[in-house]
Design an enzyme around this catalytic site. Structure first.
Site, PDB file in Angstrom:
ATOM      1  N   GLY A  11       0.797  -1.226   0.000  1.00  0.00           N
ATOM      2  CA  GLY A  11       0.000   0.000   0.000  1.00  0.00           C
ATOM      3  C   GLY A  11       0.825   1.269   0.000  1.00  0.00           C
ATOM      4  N   ASN A  12       2.027   1.225   0.606  1.00  0.00           N
ATOM      5  CA  ASN A  12       2.863   2.416   0.669  1.00  0.00           C
ATOM      6  C   ASN A  12       3.375   2.825  -0.705  1.00  0.00           C
ATOM      7  OD1 ASN A  12       4.579   0.014   0.763  1.00  0.00           O
ATOM      8  ND2 ASN A  12       6.290   1.423   1.042  1.00  0.00           N
ATOM      9  N   LYS A 129     -12.555  -9.045   8.107  1.00  0.00           N
ATOM     10  CA  LYS A 129     -11.830  -7.932   7.493  1.00  0.00           C
ATOM     11  C   LYS A 129     -12.568  -6.615   7.702  1.00  0.00           C
ATOM     12  CE  LYS A 129      -8.665  -6.087   4.831  1.00  0.00           C
ATOM     13  NZ  LYS A 129      -7.254  -6.003   5.275  1.00  0.00           N
ATOM     14  N   LYS A 212      -4.597  -9.506  -0.490  1.00  0.00           N
ATOM     15  CA  LYS A 212      -3.837  -9.229  -1.716  1.00  0.00           C
ATOM     16  C   LYS A 212      -2.601 -10.117  -1.852  1.00  0.00           C
ATOM     17  CE  LYS A 212      -0.990  -5.391   0.053  1.00  0.00           C
ATOM     18  NZ  LYS A 212      -1.254  -5.657   1.484  1.00  0.00           N
ATOM     19  N   LYS A 274       2.355 -12.249   4.311  1.00  0.00           N
ATOM     20  CA  LYS A 274       3.391 -12.256   3.279  1.00  0.00           C
ATOM     21  C   LYS A 274       4.250 -13.519   3.377  1.00  0.00           C
ATOM     22  CE  LYS A 274       3.772  -7.274   2.574  1.00  0.00           C
ATOM     23  NZ  LYS A 274       2.420  -7.028   3.077  1.00  0.00           N
TER      24      LYS A 274
END
Length: 310
Positions: A11-12, A129, A212, A274
């Site tokens: 997102g960054n 979420k 994601k 991740k």
């Protein structure tokens, strides 16, 4: 032969914390990402780019709420598609401009991407979420009227939570592979993809959010990528993070990474998903990399980041 790489932008790469959510700000961040993607293109790789969209969808949902008396609000799957479109446009334009400056010959294409999940996924029974705005006393009324599941966040009020199912099939992969073979950088699967389920009459959008990183891993599998790379805001993965025993990880086998994961070294809300995705991909005899945006090209060369190899 060129390696095929799926790059998942954090997102960054689009909007950093506390930045104003203007187009100008997001475009400036995306242009920095485009520079790194051009560096990877110079390494003669086939590239698929996927990205997050959390802040953007949150703002679209807020617009829905603010304007609901004037403009009918859209469901979450449509909001996801909307965010995929405008982020993809900014990203495609930025990458095209950069590769032309570098005198590279690649084209760039953005694909709105539907991601199918199982209609009986257990996540539908337990939404987890959080999305959208915080609410106070109106939360109960909204839950009753809209059949939303609301969850309390201590000190901040109530927030809607939706299911986060596993991705089963990413649609349009055959077109992606064709484009890759035609020297085209493909932008796809943004924000985890537009969530759909298959019903008797065909695909149907549903209000859910797909992680994601899980979608990135599934995308890497379906396009038969050699490398799945997750770009984040840290240079490496660490164990004992934030303690005096903090240790940087560079090269790991699948078994070593799994042992660290099972020992609870990676937080669920940050590095955990991740590492879960990286381990699952590397188990197939492939390579997964977690690194910073700024060191993406070096990480592909084995000179930076955390690499998990099967």
């Amino acid at each position: 032969m060129a390696k095929r790489v799926v790059i998942a932008l954090g997102g960054n790469a689009i909007l950093k914390p506390n930045q104003p959510a203007t187009v100008e700000t997001q475009l400036a961040n995306i242009q920095l990402s485009a520079e790194q993607i051009a560096k990877i293109e110079k390494l003669d790789h086939q590239i698929v780019v996927t990205h997050g969209n959390g802040p953007q969808v949150g703002n679209i949902l807020r617009q829905n709420e603010e304007a609901k008396e004037v403009v009918p609000p859209f469901p979450l799957d449509v909001c996801n598609a909307e965010s995929q479109g405008f982020i993809g446009y900014l990203m495609e334009q930025s990458i095209k401009n950069k590769i032309e400056q570098e005198e590279l010959t690649s084209n760039v294409v953005t694909l709105l991407t539907q991601v199918e999940m199982a209609a009986d996924d257990p996540a539908f029974e337990k939404p987890t979420k959080p999305i959208g705005l915080f609410y106070s006393e109106e939360a109960k009324t909204m839950a009753e009227e809209k059949h939303w599941v609301m969850e309390e966040d201590a000190g901040r009020g109530y927030r809607r939570v939706v299911p986060s199912p596993q991705p089963v099939t990413i649609h349009g992969v055959e077109s992606m592979v064709h484009l890759l073979n035609q020297n085209t950088i493909v932008i796809a699967g943004g924000g985890g993809g537009i969530p759909v389920v298959k019903q008797a009459e065909g695909l149907k959008g549903i209000e859910a959010v797909i992680d994601k990183d899980r979608t990135g891993k599934k995308l890497a599998e379906q396009v038969d990528a050699d490398v799945f790379m997750m770009l984040t805001d840290v240079n490496n993965v660490y164990i004992n993070y934030g303690t005096p025993k903090q240790e940087k990880l560079t090269g790991l086998s699948v078994s070593e990474a799994q042992a660290y994961f099972d020992a609870g070294h990676f937080a669920e809300g940050s590095m955990g998903p991740k590492m879960e995705a990286a381990i699952a991909f590397a188990k197939q005899g492939k390579t997964a990399i977690i690194c910073s945006l700024e060191e993406a090209d070096l990480a592909l060369l084995g000179e930076a980041g955390t690499r998990i190899a099967g």
